[in-house]
Structures are given as structure tokens and as C-alpha cells.
Scaffold this active site. Structure first.
Site, PDB file in Angstrom:
ATOM      1  N   ASP A 101       0.845  -1.198   0.000  1.00 47.81           N
ATOM      2  CA  ASP A 101       0.000   0.000   0.000  1.00 47.81           C
ATOM      3  C   ASP A 101       0.882   1.251   0.000  1.00 47.81           C
ATOM      4  O   ASP A 101       2.034   1.215   0.458  1.00 47.81           O
ATOM      5  CB  ASP A 101      -0.892   0.035   1.249  1.00 47.81           C
ATOM      6  CG  ASP A 101      -1.858  -1.141   1.279  1.00 47.81           C
ATOM      7  OD1 ASP A 101      -2.126  -1.708   0.213  1.00 47.81           O
ATOM      8  OD2 ASP A 101      -2.316  -1.476   2.381  1.00 47.81           O
TER       9      ASP A 101
HETATM   10  N1  URA Z   1      -1.323  -5.956   3.878  1.00 48.29           N
HETATM   11  C1  URA Z   1      -1.794  -4.705   3.918  1.00 48.29           C
HETATM   12  O1  URA Z   1      -2.819  -4.430   4.524  1.00 48.29           O
HETATM   13  N2  URA Z   1      -1.088  -3.741   3.263  1.00 48.29           N
HETATM   14  C2  URA Z   1       0.062  -3.974   2.609  1.00 48.29           C
HETATM   15  O2  URA Z   1       0.677  -3.055   2.052  1.00 48.29           O
HETATM   16  C3  URA Z   1       0.529  -5.294   2.576  1.00 48.29           C
HETATM   17  C4  URA Z   1      -0.167  -6.268   3.217  1.00 48.29           C
END
Ligand code: URA
Length: 239
Positions: A101
């Protein structure tokens, strides 16, 4: 590797565009002009386009400690793309393995070995990923057992059991094998926790170590081999 793929990896555009290069320019393999775009080339072959020798490097696999505020997309969207941080000589060659993310930091693998990329990302290969999460309420010890079972994370998706290791009141390591969209945030969300900071610290056999945010390093031979091994690939497959 096929010649058209090699040219594409070397910055001559898509596979289709690289076929045009073969039609319009003089491409030589070991001094001999070729037009067969499906020709297999080896790491020892000397490739020239219009007299310019193109570095015939083996596959490139690297990691970055992704800073917050960058997106795992190939071009800038709402936030700058993490590809801006990749040195220019590699930027056209490598692709990200999965995504983090925008607000997640930590270990992101990039490779131009498409088969390895697909295998590392595919749930079938069950590659372990460990995250360090900071949450907004005190972590209850009972969560360890609750995480260790299938969890409904919404939108009809069930996450496989995850390993939770509580470090202190607000921090824990979480290890998952799948890589579902927002998996860690959704796992905590199921138990009414918000993740306020998230960092990936390992991916399969590769660990982030002391790489600083924004820093990049190429994997060692041993690290690369270890990725081939956990995904059931043999070294020969990269030729
Ligand atoms: N899980 C999440 O919630 N975000 C990420 O970036 C990776 C795994």
C-alpha cells in the site's frame, strides 16, 4: 531467453516494438545479423544493435525499502510511483513482485525474471511474508490463537491462518502466506483494530536487514538462488 524479450528488457519497448527493432535495425548476435526474434540467446552471447553492444546481463533482482507515500504502480498516479526510486539503468527492466500500500513501508522485490515474479506472487507457492504492524489499541494475547485460524476478511474472502507474534502492547509481527489485497489491515480490522503503521520485513528467504527507507540493493547470488529454490525453479530456467 528469447531475443525479442532480451531487446524489450534492454529498453527497446514492448516485445512487439522490439520486433520492429529487428526489422528496422541491424541486430547482431555474436557478429551475425539476425532477424529471428524467437532466437534463444545465452548469457555469453554478444548482442549489438546498430553497432552498439547491449549489456547482456543475467537477470536483475533487487530489493528496495519502500518509503511511505509511494505507490506500487508503474507510473505516477495520486502519489509518485516507487519506480522513480529505481536507478534508471534498471527501471525499464524490472517489475515489482506484488504490491505494498501507499502508506506501507519495507521490503519490495523487483525482478526482470517474469517466471520467478509470477511464482513468488502466486498463492500456490505459499511464500511467507512477515510484517511489523503498529495498531491503535492494546494487543490482547488471545489474538495469537484467533489469528491462527481462517478469518473472514470481508468481500467474501477468507484468509488462511496467520502467525501473530506480539512484541509489546501496540506492536506485533504478522506472517502470512497469501498476499490478499490489504490482507494485514483486513485481518486486524476483523478484530476492530486499525493498523497505524505497517512495514514488510521479510519476503520468503529475503529479509530487509538494515536497508534504510528509499535504499536499494541487488540480491546476492545466494539470495537469488534461494528464491529460485523456494519457488521450485532451477537455475537453468533463466537461460
Ligand atoms: N497488507 C496490507 O494491509 N497492506 C500492505 O501493504 C501489505 C499487506
Amino acid at each position: 531467453m528469447r531475443l525479442d524479450r532480451f531487446l524489450s528488457n534492454s529498453g527497446y519497448g514492448s516485445r512487439r516494438a522490439s520486433k520492429k527493432v529487428l526489422r528496422n535495425f541491424s541486430v547482431k548476435v555474436n557478429g551475425v545479423v539476425v532477424s529471428d526474434y524467437a532466437m534463444q540467446i545465452k548469457g555469453t552471447d554478444k548482442i549489438e544493435v546498430d553497432g552498439k553492444v547491449i549489456p547482456n546481463l543475467p537477470y536483475v533482482t533487487m530489493i528496495i525499502n519502500k518509503p511511505s507515500g509511494y505507490m506500487c504502480s508503474m507510473k505516477d498516479e495520486n502519489y509518485p510511483s516507487v519506480m522513480n526510486l529505481i536507478p534508471e539503468e534498471y527501471r525499464k527492466r524490472v517489475r515489482m513482485v506484488g504490491r505494498l500500500d501507499q502508506d506501507t513501508t519495507g521490503l519490495l522485490i523487483l525482478t526482470d525474471n517474469g517466471v520467478l515474479n509470477a511464482r513468488l506472487a502466486h498463492p500456490k507457492h505459499q511464500v511467507e511474508k512477515t510484517y511489523l504492524a503498529k495498531v491503535n489499541h492494546i494487543l490482547r494475547p488471545t489474538l495469537v490463537d484467533l489469528f491462527n485460524q481462517e478469518i473472514d476478511i470481508g468481500r467474501g474472502e477468507i484468509a488462511k491462518p496467520a502467525k501473530l507474534e506480539i512484541i509489546d502492547e501496540y506492536h506485533a509481527y504478522v506472517t502470512v502466506h497469501e498476499g490478499k489485497y490489504h490482507e494485514i489491515k483486513r485481518l486486524f480490522g476483523h478484530f476492530s483494530y486499525d493498523v497505524v503503521e505497517l512495514k514488510r520485513v521479510s519476503f520468503g528467504t529475503i529479509t530487509l536487514g538494515d536497508l534504510k527507507e528509499g535504499e536499494i540493493r541487488l540480491l546476492s547470488e545466494e539470495e537469488y538462488e534461494s528464491l529460485l529454490q523456494i519457488t521450485g525453479m532451477k537455475r537453468i530456467e533463466q537461460l
